[in-house]
Design a protein around this motif. Structure first.
Motif, mmCIF file in Angstrom:
data_model
loop_
_atom_site.group_PDB
_atom_site.id
_atom_site.type_symbol
_atom_site.label_atom_id
_atom_site.label_comp_id
_atom_site.label_asym_id
_atom_site.label_seq_id
_atom_site.Cartn_x
_atom_site.Cartn_y
_atom_site.Cartn_z
ATOM 1 N N ALA A 270 0.821 -1.481 -0.387
ATOM 2 C CA ALA A 270 -0.412 0.080 0.138
ATOM 3 C C ALA A 270 1.128 1.333 0.296
ATOM 4 N N GLN A 271 2.333 0.905 0.556
ATOM 5 C CA GLN A 271 2.763 2.412 0.436
ATOM 6 C C GLN A 271 3.613 2.867 -0.640
ATOM 7 N N ALA A 272 3.816 1.510 -1.359
ATOM 8 C CA ALA A 272 4.418 1.719 -2.328
ATOM 9 C C ALA A 272 3.490 2.670 -3.583
ATOM 10 N N VAL A 273 2.486 1.542 -3.081
ATOM 11 C CA VAL A 273 1.343 2.373 -4.950
ATOM 12 C C VAL A 273 1.008 3.703 -4.260
ATOM 13 N N VAL A 274 1.051 4.110 -2.822
ATOM 14 C CA VAL A 274 0.868 5.477 -2.827
ATOM 15 C C VAL A 274 2.184 6.555 -2.999
ATOM 16 N N THR A 275 2.653 6.742 -2.760
ATOM 17 C CA THR A 275 4.034 7.015 -2.788
ATOM 18 C C THR A 275 4.296 7.399 -4.464
ATOM 19 N N ALA A 276 3.333 5.870 -5.008
ATOM 20 C CA ALA A 276 3.823 6.176 -6.371
ATOM 21 C C ALA A 276 2.366 7.420 -7.271
ATOM 22 N N ILE A 277 1.354 7.531 -6.475
ATOM 23 C CA ILE A 277 0.289 8.084 -6.752
ATOM 24 C C ILE A 277 1.224 10.103 -5.913
ATOM 25 N N VAL A 278 1.596 10.045 -5.271
ATOM 26 C CA VAL A 278 2.067 11.109 -5.140
ATOM 27 C C VAL A 278 3.198 11.675 -5.538
ATOM 28 N N ARG A 279 4.429 10.746 -6.043
ATOM 29 C CA ARG A 279 5.190 11.353 -6.873
ATOM 30 C C ARG A 279 4.251 11.649 -8.498
ATOM 31 N N ALA A 280 3.494 11.109 -8.220
ATOM 32 C CA ALA A 280 2.890 11.670 -9.955
ATOM 33 C C ALA A 280 1.722 12.952 -9.654
ATOM 34 N N GLN A 281 1.215 12.952 -8.783
ATOM 35 C CA GLN A 281 0.583 14.096 -8.496
ATOM 36 C C GLN A 281 1.120 15.124 -8.142
ATOM 37 N N ARG A 282 3.008 15.257 -7.237
ATOM 38 C CA ARG A 282 3.886 16.068 -7.548
ATOM 39 C C ARG A 282 4.991 16.501 -9.368
ATOM 40 N N PHE A 283 4.371 15.462 -10.217
ATOM 41 C CA PHE A 283 4.614 15.567 -11.849
ATOM 42 C C PHE A 283 3.473 16.187 -11.821
ATOM 43 N N ALA A 284 2.604 15.967 -12.315
ATOM 44 C CA ALA A 284 1.466 16.674 -12.886
ATOM 45 C C ALA A 284 1.498 18.341 -12.322
ATOM 46 N N ARG A 285 1.636 18.229 -11.295
ATOM 47 C CA ARG A 285 1.900 19.944 -10.803
ATOM 48 C C ARG A 285 2.570 21.131 -10.993
ATOM 49 N N GLU A 286 3.829 20.053 -11.416
ATOM 50 C CA GLU A 286 5.088 20.663 -12.146
ATOM 51 C C GLU A 286 5.550 21.122 -13.565
ATOM 52 N N ASN A 287 4.905 19.352 -14.445
ATOM 53 C CA ASN A 287 5.039 19.110 -15.757
ATOM 54 C C ASN A 287 3.949 19.539 -16.569
ATOM 55 N N ARG A 385 -1.915 7.427 6.816
ATOM 56 C CA ARG A 385 -0.488 7.360 6.664
ATOM 57 C C ARG A 385 0.653 6.915 6.240
ATOM 58 N N PHE A 386 0.328 6.341 4.696
ATOM 59 C CA PHE A 386 0.430 6.232 3.967
ATOM 60 C C PHE A 386 1.208 7.701 2.905
ATOM 61 N N VAL A 387 -0.147 7.937 2.826
ATOM 62 C CA VAL A 387 0.118 9.711 2.174
ATOM 63 C C VAL A 387 1.117 10.678 2.868
ATOM 64 N N ARG A 388 1.257 10.576 4.257
ATOM 65 C CA ARG A 388 1.523 11.491 5.575
ATOM 66 C C ARG A 388 3.523 10.880 4.996
ATOM 67 N N GLN A 389 3.782 9.386 4.677
ATOM 68 C CA GLN A 389 4.907 9.409 4.477
ATOM 69 C C GLN A 389 5.605 10.013 3.139
ATOM 70 N N LEU A 391 4.729 12.092 1.229
ATOM 71 C CA LEU A 391 4.956 13.433 1.328
ATOM 72 C C LEU A 391 6.027 13.873 1.996
ATOM 73 N N GLU A 392 6.700 13.456 3.257
ATOM 74 C CA GLU A 392 7.745 13.545 3.274
ATOM 75 C C GLU A 392 8.463 12.793 2.273
ATOM 76 N N ALA A 393 8.240 11.784 1.759
ATOM 77 C CA ALA A 393 9.417 11.159 0.891
ATOM 78 C C ALA A 393 9.741 12.556 -0.943
ATOM 79 N N GLU A 394 8.457 13.575 -0.354
ATOM 80 C CA GLU A 394 8.552 14.338 -2.039
ATOM 81 C C GLU A 394 9.314 15.391 -1.181
#
Length: 414
Positions: A270-287, A385-389, A391-394
């Motif tokens: 679950a953490q891996a999935v959410v981390t990938a999606i949050v990273r994609a959200q950052r990509f979408a905002r910046e690109n 829990r997963f989105v908090r972690q 967010l910190e990774a990003e």
């Protein structure tokens, strides 16, 4: 309370469809023969019916289900950019569904592992149908609009008209009923609307049918997710009267949902999935321009069938200044984007949404909302829990223009 078996869930869906157009949404709810992309094709797989014998997901594998709307962008961009693989996951080609009923059923049947759902649907599934789903992140904020015929200048002009919404349990139904009430109009779900009685009829309609229905005059407008509003602009079928994010600032629309069992028994997955999606959200905002090109289906690549021009209008916040000058945007000081990507699921929003859902007219039995405690509902439905972690990774909440406290007050001004 006992959890729903898949059989009882399907019985409920069928019952709802008989009682009213509860689950007809982003596409036809009729059975359509399955259509799959050619083997090896990077294009989306389209299915319209659900296999009864699909096994549960294997560990390390992720199967994404989506509807062809920009709300799905983070799930799709995580696939396009290889973010799932970077997290050690084996990502199947995302599967495109044509309706909310189909994608909900596919999740319940474990044909897919992760989907985006309208947040009110996740509330209805969890508490109205006792389906053990977990909301692990927001997919986006804003991203919808009220589109009307050219002769409509104000919400008040909708008296005696018919409007389409994508689903009874949707932020769209909540927002349009707020706007109608503010304009002194009464929404009705049955019978004929009357200008003298200042009533407006709401009907559920598949979003792909909305612009054609507006063009042929069978409806006066619709409120729905993008890019169907941008598509009406591009095709000259109608004009935008209000943006949803200008009514409820940075509201959630679609959220990321997975099985509670996976969250409990496979937290690393679950953490891996959410981390990938949050990273994609950052990509979408910046690109945003690149994100639009990756999303649009061109040949055997991409995910969304709408033209690039419509997708770009949504992601680039096209003609923002004109919308302000013409009064389409009433709160320019809010700085709301046409669509933005901020993953944290605020408790204040869940609580306010449940309160507003109680006051919103829907077809079918909504009795479960009467006794649903908003704070307890958030605690049971949402696992942050997963989105908090992630967010910190990003780099922390500030990277997404989120408050460090991860709390906020809701701002609603129809």
């Amino acid at each position: 309370m006992a959890r729903a078996t898949r059989r009882t869930f399907l019985r409920s869906v069928v019952g709802s469809l008989i009682a009213g157009p509860l689950l007809a949404a982003c596409g036809s709810s009729s059975d359509i023969p399955a259509t799959a992309a050619p083997a090896g094709s990077p294009g989306p797989t389209v299915i319209a019916t659900v296999s009864r014998s699909t096994p549960a997901a294997a560990s390390g594998r992720v199967r994404i289900g989506y509807l062809p709307i920009t709300d799905a962008a983070p799930l799709l961009l995580a696939h396009a950019k290889g973010y799932y693989q970077q997290q050690g996951l084996e990502a199947d080609q995302p599967t495109m569904f044509r309706s909310w009923s189909q994608i909900s059923e596919a999740l319940q049947a474990r044909q897919v592992d992760v989907v985006h759902l309208l947040m009110p649907i996740s509330i209805w599934m969890r508490f109205g149908q006792q389906v053990p789903v977990k909301l692990v992140a927001w997919d986006h904020v804003n991203g919808s609009a009220l589109t009307v015929a050219e002769q409509i200048e104000r919400v008040e002009d909708l008296a005696g008209k018919t409007l389409a919404v994508p689903f009874w349990y949707s932020i769209h139904n909540v927002l349009i009923q707020m706007l109608l009430e503010r304009a002194g109009l009464q929404p009705i779900l049955r019978g004929d609307p009357s200008a003298d009685e200042r009533t407006v009829k709401l009907v559920v309609m598949p979003p792909p049918d909305m612009a054609p229905a507006l063009a042929n005059g069978s409806i006066a407008g619709y409120i729905v997710a993008e890019p169907f509003n941008a598509l009406a602009e591009v095709q000259g079928a109608g004009k935008i009267l209000r943006f949803s994010g200008d009514v409820w600032l940075d509201h959630a629309c679609c959220v990321v949902v997975m099985h509670e069992e996976d969250v409990a028994t496979r937290p690393e997955w679950a953490q891996a999935v959410v981390t990938a999606i949050v990273r994609a959200q950052r990509f979408a905002r910046e690109n945003r321009a690149e994100a639009a090109r990756l999303l649009v289906k061109e040949g055997d690549r991409g995910y969304l069938p709408q033209p690039l021009e419509a997708i770009e209008r949504v992601l680039s916040d096209h003609e923002h200044d004109r919308y302000v000058q013409e009064g389409v945007i009433r709160h320019p000081e809010w700085g709301a984007q046409r669509i933005d990507f901020r993953p944290y699921p605020f408790q204040s929003y869940t609580e306010a949404l449940i309160e507003h859902l109680r006051r919103t007219r829907v077809e079918g039995n909504a009795g479960f909302l009467a006794t649903l405690d908003p704070a307890s509902a958030h605690a049971e439905l949402v696992d942050d829990r997963f989105v908090r972690q992630a967010l910190e990774a990003e780099g922390g909440p500030a990277v997404f223009d989120l408050p460090e406290t991860l709390t906020r007050s809701e701002r609603i001004e129809p």
